[in-house]
Write a protein that holds these residues in place. Structure first.
Motif, PDB file in Angstrom:
ATOM      1  N   SER A   1      -7.160 -60.795  52.769  1.00 16.18           N
ATOM      2  CA  SER A   1      -6.566 -60.061  53.966  1.00 16.18           C
ATOM      3  C   SER A   1      -7.023 -58.687  53.921  1.00 16.18           C
ATOM      4  CB  SER A   1      -4.993 -60.144  53.724  1.00 16.18           C
ATOM      5  OG  SER A   1      -4.435 -59.327  52.661  1.00 16.18           O
ATOM      6  N   ILE A   2      -6.634 -57.845  54.893  1.00 19.76           N
ATOM      7  CA  ILE A   2      -6.574 -56.496  55.141  1.00 19.76           C
ATOM      8  C   ILE A   2      -5.235 -56.138  55.309  1.00 19.76           C
ATOM      9  CG2 ILE A   2      -7.600 -54.748  56.383  1.00 19.76           C
ATOM     10  CD1 ILE A   2      -9.919 -56.763  57.337  1.00 19.76           C
ATOM     11  N   VAL A   3      -4.945 -54.774  54.370  1.00 23.79           N
ATOM     12  CA  VAL A   3      -3.721 -54.253  54.935  1.00 23.79           C
ATOM     13  C   VAL A   3      -3.811 -52.957  55.513  1.00 23.79           C
ATOM     14  CG1 VAL A   3      -1.700 -53.330  53.680  1.00 23.79           C
ATOM     15  CG2 VAL A   3      -2.563 -55.522  53.117  1.00 23.79           C
ATOM     16  N   PHE A   4      -3.257 -52.828  56.891  1.00 23.79           N
ATOM     17  CA  PHE A   4      -3.298 -51.510  57.386  1.00 23.79           C
ATOM     18  C   PHE A   4      -2.192 -50.633  57.043  1.00 23.79           C
ATOM     19  CE2 PHE A   4      -3.044 -49.275  61.425  1.00 23.79           C
ATOM     20  CZ  PHE A   4      -4.244 -48.624  61.536  1.00 23.79           C
ATOM     21  N   HIS A   5      -2.494 -49.278  56.795  1.00 26.32           N
ATOM     22  CA  HIS A   5      -1.358 -48.461  56.070  1.00 26.32           C
ATOM     23  C   HIS A   5      -1.204 -47.307  57.167  1.00 26.32           C
ATOM     24  CE1 HIS A   5      -2.622 -50.401  52.343  1.00 26.32           C
ATOM     25  NE2 HIS A   5      -1.391 -50.273  52.056  1.00 26.32           N
ATOM     26  N   GLN A   6      -0.168 -46.677  57.350  1.00 25.60           N
ATOM     27  CA  GLN A   6       0.003 -45.490  58.129  1.00 25.60           C
ATOM     28  C   GLN A   6       0.184 -44.152  57.031  1.00 25.60           C
ATOM     29  OE1 GLN A   6       3.185 -45.722  61.016  1.00 25.60           O
ATOM     30  NE2 GLN A   6       2.246 -47.348  62.296  1.00 25.60           N
ATOM     31  N   GLY A   7      -0.081 -43.230  57.495  1.00 23.04           N
ATOM     32  CA  GLY A   7       0.268 -41.956  56.722  1.00 23.04           C
ATOM     33  C   GLY A   7       0.175 -40.686  57.725  1.00 23.04           C
ATOM     34  N   VAL A   8       0.283 -39.635  56.782  1.00 23.35           N
ATOM     35  CA  VAL A   8       0.737 -39.719  55.531  1.00 23.35           C
ATOM     36  C   VAL A   8       1.979 -39.150  55.320  1.00 23.35           C
ATOM     37  CG1 VAL A   8      -1.119 -39.008  53.547  1.00 23.35           C
ATOM     38  CG2 VAL A   8      -0.675 -37.450  55.517  1.00 23.35           C
TER      39      VAL A   8
END
Length: 614
Positions: free
Chosen positions: A168-175
């Motif tokens: 899988s690929i995990v998409f993160h928001q930031g910061v």
């Protein structure tokens, strides 16, 4: 000026079969890891490369900051070091323990302030932190297995994508970085994920031979690129600076260039065939240089505007340098622990001509010895129990098996080759064995000058012989040393013998009388690995150079025994061989000589050393 480094010929990236190797680029330089060393390699001139040796454990990945002023490198213990790439001292700006296991990849944000490190760990597989303080700047979560790759969107709003062995690929928001969504497009391990420089898209590649394109802001899947697909695991992807295309490197030995608008394959290059040509990494350097990494360690540089072959192939050793021998004032051969032998031309600035792999049948294991005859032929011995000969740039087809595992080789003035094995000393000329000496002691090293042949043994003594063309006759035995004789050199006229032992002591003798010359050359703190007289071909010699496992190099004066020059840290991990290049010359009004040191880190360094004198 006591000394200065004038050239560094780097090792290749370390590669592991079936594992993606991460390399990074900034302008005309690429950075990568090998052993405990991080290499910044100049693609235009190999000699201008630099090496960072600040890690205590084997390094795994290194990445330039977007500004180009700093580099972040990581090792197998989960430690990240951030260091200066501009200054000569390579000062470390920060050192942080971020994971409990091996780090597989690093990513900087577009402001060169934040870093995400990913890999293996007990409690987490990734960590986001500030480069200047190490304090946390979010949480990397959502994966159940080791993370292979990470990439951060360069523009605000920041986004991060991580690729894992959990398919899988995990998409993160930031910061601060926080979990947003899991993307399950791949059916096997995801090997690499990269945001485009514009931040509009990011791409992923994996062991299922598939390539996917996503929206850079939302993480939504846009398309799968199915035109002319790879036939093997895709190990890396890297974007064009204009964000209109990217290229992929695969274990099917091909590199492909993809267009974002049409989602078609623009160009494909086949590097070769077989395991050694499998492509395990890649990076886009500058505007038109696509750099891919072969399993063999070769860096292949492609230009999309020209041809179906690499514009140049950059070769270098992957393992430790174990033997070296000069062939002229500017060229020398170097042999490595994996059997490779390379020819290095210090006068060449061409990236592909400065370092060339010797052709023909190579040794299949460690090159244990190397010596040059007066005719220019080079003889090598290896742990494959073969004695081989190099003529020009290629090994000759003929080789001769040694009677026992060879440790050292030397050539007398009549071009007879002497090989010291674990049980015998052999004399070979024209691929014919002329004489075999079976001493009562175990030989460890051999040296020859004129018709004087000296054999060092594990009995802590040097046995001096004369050679009449057919037979070795022992003339005397030098006094017992404090340890096993590990290095030996005989002056070109046969008058002097210098020996080094496992205790780090060096002694000098007259070969005709066996009388010692008082020196007190005992400044090394570990095994002496290599010795050489200077000048190498004319007599009488005026200086001796020594290299040791203590990483240092010393130049000793024969005219004034008390004078010496220390080159500290000349070979991180230990110096295995030292040789002189050319004769003395005057630099800035001082008499200098050029010394090559090479060793455990696989790098070859050329030093301009002020010759100590009267």
């Amino acid at each position: 000026m006591s000394f200065k480094q004038i050239a560094l010929y780097p090792c290749s990236p370390n590669t592991v079969r079936g594992t993606s190797t991460k390399i990074s680029a900034s302008k005309d330089k690429v950075v990568y890891a090998n052993g405990k060393t991080v290499i910044i390699r100049d693609l235009k001139n190999a000699a201008l490369s630099t090496a960072f040796s600040g890690h205590a454990y084997n390094t795994t990945v290194a990445r330039f900051s977007p500004s180009g002023f700093y580099c972040a490198s990581a090792d197998i213990t989960g430690t990240v070091k951030i260091w200066d790439t501009i200054g000569e001292d390579q000062s470390v700006k920060g050192e942080y323990k971020v994971l409990s296991g091996k780090i597989n990849d690093l990513a900087w944000d577009g402001e060169s302030k934040r870093i995400i490190a990913v890999g293996d760990g007990r409690e987490k597989f990734g960590h986001a932190f500030l480069a200047d303080s190490g304090s946390s700047t979010g949480q990397i979560s959502g994966h159940s297995k080791v993370i292979n790759a990470v990439s951060i969107r360069c523009q605000r709003p920041f986004r991060a994508a991580t690729a894992s062995d959990d398919n899988s690929i995990v998409f993160h928001q930031g910061v601060p970085f926080k979990y947003d969504k899991t993307i399950r497009t791949h059916t096997k391990f995801v090997q690499d994920v990269q945001f485009g420089p514009s931040g509009d898209h990011f791409a992923s590649v994996g062991s299922d031979s598939k390539i996917f394109l996503y929206d850079g802001k939302t993480g939504e899947t846009i398309a799968e690129l199915t035109d002319s697909p790879h036939k093997g695991t895709i190990m890396s992807c890297s974007w064009n600076p204009d964000s209109k295309s990217f290229f992929t490197a695969s274990l099917d030995c091909t590199v492909r260039l993809w267009d974002i608008e049409t989602r078609k394959s623009l160009q494909a290059w086949t590097v070769g065939s077989g395991v050694s040509h499998q492509q395990v990494g890649g990076v886009w350097s500058g505007i038109n240089d696509l750099v891919s990494l072969s399993m063999s360690g070769d860096l292949n540089v492609f230009d999309p505007r020209t041809g179906d072959k690499p514009t140049r192939i950059l070769q270098a050793p992957q393992k430790a340098i174990t033997a070296a021998s000069p062939t002229s004032s500017s060229t020398f051969f170097a042999g490595s622990a994996d059997g490779r032998v390379l020819l290095i031309d210090t006068n060449s600035t061409s990236p592909s001509n400065a370092v060339q792999l010797v052709g023909g049948t190579l040794h299949t294991s460690l090159v244990s010895g190397m010596a040059t005859a007066s005719s220019g032929k080079v003889f090598t011995t290896g742990y494959d129990d073969q004695i081989r000969e190099i003529e020009g740039f290629t090994y000759t087809p003929a080789s001769i098996p040694s009677l026992s595992q060879p440790k050292s080789v030397a050539v007398a003035s009549d071009e007879t080759v002497f090989v010291a094995g674990i049980t015998s000393v052999e004399a070979i000329r024209n691929n014919q064995r002329l004489f075999e000496l079976k001493p009562s002691y175990a030989p460890s090293v051999v040296g020859a000058g004129g018709l004087v042949v000296a054999v060092g043994g594990e009995d802590k003594r040097v046995h001096v012989h004369t050679w009449n063309g057919n037979t070795l006759t022992e003339t005397r035995v030098l006094p017992e040393s404090q340890g096993t004789i590990t290095a030996l050199a005989v002056s070109s006229d046969g008058a002097l013998i210098v020996q080094g032992n496992s205790a780090g002591k060096i002694a000098l003798y007259h070969s005709q009388t066996g009388e010692p010359i008082p020196t007190r050359w005992d400044w090394h703190t570990a095994r002496i690995s290599s010795l050489a007289f200077f000048p190498a071909l004319s007599s009488p010699p005026t200086h001796v150079v020594s290299g040791s496992l203590d990483t240092n190099l010393y130049v000793w004066s024969l005219e004034n025994i008390s004078k010496r020059v220390l080159v500290k840290g000349a070979g991180p991990g230990g110096v295995n061989c030292v040789i002189w290049l050319g004769d003395a010359h005057v630099t800035d009004g001082k008499k200098t000589g050029r010394v090559l040191s090479a060793g455990a880190d696989g790098c070859m360094r050329v030093w301009e050393v002020e010759l100590p004198g009267k």
